[in-house]
Design a protein around this motif. Structure first.
Motif, PDB file in Angstrom:
ATOM      1  N   TYR A  37       0.819  -1.215   0.000  1.00 10.95           N
ATOM      2  CA  TYR A  37       0.000   0.000   0.000  1.00 10.95           C
ATOM      3  C   TYR A  37       0.856   1.269   0.000  1.00 10.95           C
ATOM      4  CZ  TYR A  37       1.335  -0.860   4.804  1.00 10.95           C
ATOM      5  OH  TYR A  37       2.073  -1.156   5.930  1.00 10.95           O
ATOM      6  N   CYS A  38       2.167   1.167  -0.132  1.00 11.29           N
ATOM      7  CA  CYS A  38       3.048   2.313   0.088  1.00 11.29           C
ATOM      8  C   CYS A  38       2.731   3.471  -0.862  1.00 11.29           C
ATOM      9  CB  CYS A  38       4.509   1.894  -0.079  1.00 11.29           C
ATOM     10  SG  CYS A  38       5.666   3.231   0.280  1.00 11.29           S
ATOM     11  N   HIS A  39       2.611   4.678  -0.284  1.00  7.37           N
ATOM     12  CA  HIS A  39       2.334   5.876  -1.077  1.00  7.37           C
ATOM     13  C   HIS A  39       3.600   6.504  -1.625  1.00  7.37           C
ATOM     14  CE1 HIS A  39       3.469   7.566   2.835  1.00  7.37           C
ATOM     15  NE2 HIS A  39       3.861   8.617   2.151  1.00  7.37           N
ATOM     16  N   ALA A  40       4.765   6.119  -1.076  1.00  6.87           N
ATOM     17  CA  ALA A  40       6.007   6.807  -1.402  1.00  6.87           C
ATOM     18  C   ALA A  40       6.736   6.218  -2.602  1.00  6.87           C
ATOM     19  CB  ALA A  40       6.936   6.789  -0.189  1.00  6.87           C
ATOM     20  N   SER A  41       6.354   5.038  -3.049  1.00  7.66           N
ATOM     21  CA  SER A  41       7.005   4.379  -4.182  1.00  7.66           C
ATOM     22  C   SER A  41       8.521   4.371  -4.056  1.00  7.66           C
ATOM     23  CB  SER A  41       6.604   5.068  -5.501  1.00  7.66           C
ATOM     24  OG  SER A  41       5.221   5.028  -5.683  1.00  7.66           O
ATOM     25  N   PRO A  42       9.046   3.880  -2.936  1.00  3.90           N
ATOM     26  CA  PRO A  42      10.503   3.859  -2.758  1.00  3.90           C
ATOM     27  C   PRO A  42      11.162   2.872  -3.718  1.00  3.90           C
ATOM     28  CG  PRO A  42       9.476   2.608  -1.025  1.00  3.90           C
ATOM     29  CD  PRO A  42       8.356   3.246  -1.809  1.00  3.90           C
ATOM     30  N   ASP A  43      12.454   3.046  -3.930  1.00  2.00           N
ATOM     31  CA  ASP A  43      13.188   2.149  -4.812  1.00  2.00           C
ATOM     32  C   ASP A  43      14.615   2.007  -4.292  1.00  2.00           C
ATOM     33  OD1 ASP A  43      14.487   4.544  -5.571  1.00  2.00           O
ATOM     34  OD2 ASP A  43      13.021   4.868  -7.170  1.00  2.00           O
ATOM     35  N   SER A  44      15.518   1.557  -5.143  1.00  5.44           N
ATOM     36  CA  SER A  44      16.902   1.362  -4.705  1.00  5.44           C
ATOM     37  C   SER A  44      17.719   2.649  -4.758  1.00  5.44           C
ATOM     38  CB  SER A  44      17.570   0.296  -5.585  1.00  5.44           C
ATOM     39  OG  SER A  44      17.531   0.684  -6.949  1.00  5.44           O
ATOM     40  N   ASP A  45      17.178   3.707  -5.352  1.00 12.34           N
ATOM     41  CA  ASP A  45      17.894   4.976  -5.466  1.00 12.34           C
ATOM     42  C   ASP A  45      17.582   5.849  -4.254  1.00 12.34           C
ATOM     43  OD1 ASP A  45      19.158   7.299  -6.190  1.00 12.34           O
ATOM     44  OD2 ASP A  45      17.755   7.816  -7.795  1.00 12.34           O
ATOM     45  N   PRO A  46      18.576   6.144  -3.417  1.00 11.99           N
ATOM     46  CA  PRO A  46      18.295   6.928  -2.213  1.00 11.99           C
ATOM     47  C   PRO A  46      18.025   8.393  -2.485  1.00 11.99           C
ATOM     48  CG  PRO A  46      20.644   6.531  -2.412  1.00 11.99           C
ATOM     49  CD  PRO A  46      19.990   5.724  -3.491  1.00 11.99           C
ATOM     50  N   GLY A  47      18.381   8.878  -3.677  1.00 14.55           N
ATOM     51  CA  GLY A  47      18.273  10.295  -3.951  1.00 14.55           C
ATOM     52  C   GLY A  47      19.516  11.025  -3.482  1.00 14.55           C
ATOM     53  N   PRO A  48      19.637  12.303  -3.798  1.00 20.56           N
ATOM     54  CA  PRO A  48      20.843  13.045  -3.419  1.00 20.56           C
ATOM     55  C   PRO A  48      20.944  13.223  -1.909  1.00 20.56           C
ATOM     56  CG  PRO A  48      19.188  14.534  -4.311  1.00 20.56           C
ATOM     57  CD  PRO A  48      18.685  13.138  -4.548  1.00 20.56           C
ATOM     58  N   PRO A  49      22.156  13.163  -1.356  1.00 22.01           N
ATOM     59  CA  PRO A  49      22.312  13.346   0.090  1.00 22.01           C
ATOM     60  C   PRO A  49      21.998  14.776   0.499  1.00 22.01           C
ATOM     61  CG  PRO A  49      24.449  13.326  -0.987  1.00 22.01           C
ATOM     62  CD  PRO A  49      23.446  12.947  -2.037  1.00 22.01           C
ATOM     63  N   ILE A  50      21.715  14.952   1.769  1.00 17.33           N
ATOM     64  CA  ILE A  50      21.487  16.293   2.312  1.00 17.33           C
ATOM     65  C   ILE A  50      22.835  16.809   2.818  1.00 17.33           C
ATOM     66  CG2 ILE A  50      20.240  17.670   4.007  1.00 17.33           C
ATOM     67  CD1 ILE A  50      18.100  15.477   4.042  1.00 17.33           C
ATOM     68  N   PRO A  51      23.350  17.909   2.264  1.00 14.73           N
ATOM     69  CA  PRO A  51      24.669  18.402   2.660  1.00 14.73           C
ATOM     70  C   PRO A  51      24.733  18.783   4.140  1.00 14.73           C
ATOM     71  CG  PRO A  51      23.951  19.435   0.609  1.00 14.73           C
ATOM     72  CD  PRO A  51      22.764  18.708   1.169  1.00 14.73           C
ATOM     73  N   ASP A  52      25.918  18.672   4.708  1.00 16.78           N
ATOM     74  CA  ASP A  52      26.128  19.039   6.107  1.00 16.78           C
ATOM     75  C   ASP A  52      25.655  20.462   6.388  1.00 16.78           C
ATOM     76  OD1 ASP A  52      27.291  16.581   6.441  1.00 16.78           O
ATOM     77  OD2 ASP A  52      29.287  17.320   6.931  1.00 16.78           O
ATOM     78  N   GLY A  53      25.995  21.385   5.495  1.00 16.35           N
ATOM     79  CA  GLY A  53      25.642  22.784   5.715  1.00 16.35           C
ATOM     80  C   GLY A  53      24.140  23.009   5.765  1.00 16.35           C
ATOM     81  N   VAL A  54      23.404  22.312   4.917  1.00 10.96           N
ATOM     82  CA  VAL A  54      21.943  22.417   4.924  1.00 10.96           C
ATOM     83  C   VAL A  54      21.381  21.887   6.234  1.00 10.96           C
ATOM     84  CG1 VAL A  54      19.820  21.554   3.870  1.00 10.96           C
ATOM     85  CG2 VAL A  54      21.684  22.373   2.420  1.00 10.96           C
ATOM     86  N   LEU A  55      21.874  20.734   6.658  1.00  8.34           N
ATOM     87  CA  LEU A  55      21.418  20.159   7.920  1.00  8.34           C
ATOM     88  C   LEU A  55      21.708  21.101   9.083  1.00  8.34           C
ATOM     89  CD1 LEU A  55      22.594  16.491   7.370  1.00  8.34           C
ATOM     90  CD2 LEU A  55      20.233  17.168   7.837  1.00  8.34           C
ATOM     91  N   ALA A  56      22.911  21.669   9.110  1.00  6.09           N
ATOM     92  CA  ALA A  56      23.287  22.567  10.207  1.00  6.09           C
ATOM     93  C   ALA A  56      22.430  23.824  10.204  1.00  6.09           C
ATOM     94  CB  ALA A  56      24.766  22.922  10.103  1.00  6.09           C
ATOM     95  N   ASP A  57      22.215  24.403   9.020  1.00  8.47           N
ATOM     96  CA  ASP A  57      21.404  25.628   8.944  1.00  8.47           C
ATOM     97  C   ASP A  57      19.968  25.353   9.366  1.00  8.47           C
ATOM     98  OD1 ASP A  57      23.562  27.091   8.045  1.00  8.47           O
ATOM     99  OD2 ASP A  57      22.968  27.074   5.937  1.00  8.47           O
ATOM    100  N   ALA A  58      19.407  24.239   8.890  1.00  8.24           N
ATOM    101  CA  ALA A  58      18.019  23.904   9.251  1.00  8.24           C
ATOM    102  C   ALA A  58      17.908  23.627  10.743  1.00  8.24           C
ATOM    103  CB  ALA A  58      17.554  22.687   8.452  1.00  8.24           C
ATOM    104  N   ALA A  59      18.881  22.908  11.291  1.00  7.37           N
ATOM    105  CA  ALA A  59      18.871  22.636  12.725  1.00  7.37           C
ATOM    106  C   ALA A  59      19.006  23.919  13.524  1.00  7.37           C
ATOM    107  CB  ALA A  59      19.991  21.667  13.088  1.00  7.37           C
TER     108      ALA A  59
END
Length: 362
Positions: free
Chosen positions: A28-50
């Motif tokens: 029933y998954c709505h997200a349609s996940p696959d083997s591709d993780p997608g682009p990583p979230i950069p450290d700087g983005v994580l730090a700024d958002a946090a």
């Protein structure tokens, strides 16, 4: 239609969709996940958002929350999960705010990963739809094979580590009348401290979700399961039973959530974890500013979305729970088709009205 003036956006939770890759093939998954993780979230983005969330929490004198979720399985890459956790802890410490950590996992992870999670997170959400026959039919391993032995092993590791965990079960047409059985398994075999029962979501081009005619069976099953949980001191909850909590749809902009998707995009909708879906729905609310190179929220867009998804449809005006109802979200989106698709009389409408009427202490 009544338009509710949205409150200022004061984030208190950083939710990170670490990856779109998943090792299960839930029917029933709505997200349609696959083997591709997608682009990583950069450290700087994580730090700024946090930093944004931690600063908001510091100004209000409250703790910050980090939730590791995903369109896929967030613990497939333990090193990346540790990276995210470390950055959030560092930024919370700089702002002098406590940090509560949560991860939602399908439990199909190596034993050492489960032990690491038990040591690192304050609370763990374990997805399991019920006894092995149910779990393996609804949540098989991608490529084939049962997932239930892995889930039971992970639950055992969490118990050994003394880490409390909740079980989140998706209720389908096959398990409407088996919710008490799901709770018995989640508490008796797995050892869950709480069980959350959520009806499956409708997904475009996928499963239709539950129908209005299923509302009575869901409520009967949920209330029976809730009573069974109360007898053994275990809360049994659902997002469709929150009558004392003023709320609207599940949109992140109404819940004080900064939600990062792979690549570092901030999404206003918890259903969207890919850039194309985020932009198609019009819920991009932040990302890297091309001028400064830093992550920033789009305050104007957040306000627009909060106004749009916070409105009360005319058909809902005068309803006893008009200000404590998620409408038909996420089956019907207030932003995309909320003005043209009825909310009244839908499965979620009927369930919320029934459960609100029976909202007595467990």
């Amino acid at each position: 239609m009544i338009v509710v003036t949205p409150a200022a956006f004061e984030p208190e939770c950083l939710t990170v969709f670490r990856s779109n890759a998943c090792n299960l093939a839930c029917r029933y998954c709505h997200a349609s996940p696959d083997s591709d993780p997608g682009p990583p979230i950069p450290d700087g983005v994580l730090a700024d958002a946090a930093d944004l969330v931690a600063t908001s929490c510091a100004g209000r004198g409250i703790a910050m929350t980090l939730a590791l979720l995903g369109g896929g399985e967030p613990l497939l890459d333990r090193n990346d999960a540790a990276r995210i956790l470390g950055i959030a802890r560092e930024r919370a410490a700089v702002a002098s705010v406590p940090l509560h950590t949560y991860v939602a996992t399908n439990g199909v992870v190596p034993e050492e990963t489960a032990r690491w999670a038990a040591a690192e997170f304050d609370l763990i959400g374990l997805s399991c739809d019920g006894p092995p026959a149910v779990q393996d039919a609804q949540r098989p391993i991608r490529g084939g094979g049962p997932s239930s032995p892995h889930v039971e092993r992970t639950a055992s590791v969490l118990r050994e580590g003394g880490r409390p965990f909740h079980v989140r079960a998706t209720v389908t047409t096959d398990t409407l009348g088996r919710q008490s059985e799901v709770v018995a398994y989640a508490t008796g075999t797995l050892g869950a401290a709480e069980v959350r029962l959520e009806p499956e979501y409708a997904s475009p081009g996928g499963t239709p979700g539950l129908s209005p005619d299923d509302a009575g069976a869901f409520c009967d099953g949920f209330l029976a399961a809730r009573r069974a949980g109360a007898e053994i001191g275990v809360p049994v909850t659902t997002s469709l039973m929150r009558p004392a909590e003023p709320h609207g749809p599940h949109c992140n902009v109404l819940r004080g959530v900064v939600n990062l998707a792979p690549g570092g995009i901030a999404t206003g909708c918890f259903l969207e974890s890919r850039a194309e879906g985020i932009d198609a729905r019009g819920v991009r609310v932040g990302g890297v500013n091309l001028t400064t190179g830093r992550f920033a929220l789009d305050s104007a867009r957040i306000a627009e979305l909060a106004t749009a998804c916070g409105r009360v449809p005319e058909e809902c005006c005068g309803c006893p729970i008009e200000y404590a109802c998620s409408r038909a979200c996420p089956d019907v989106c207030m932003l995309v088709d909320g003005s043209g698709v009825p909310h009244r009389g839908t499965f979620r409408c009927r369930v919320q009205l029934r459960l609100a009427a029976e909202a007595v202490p467990a």
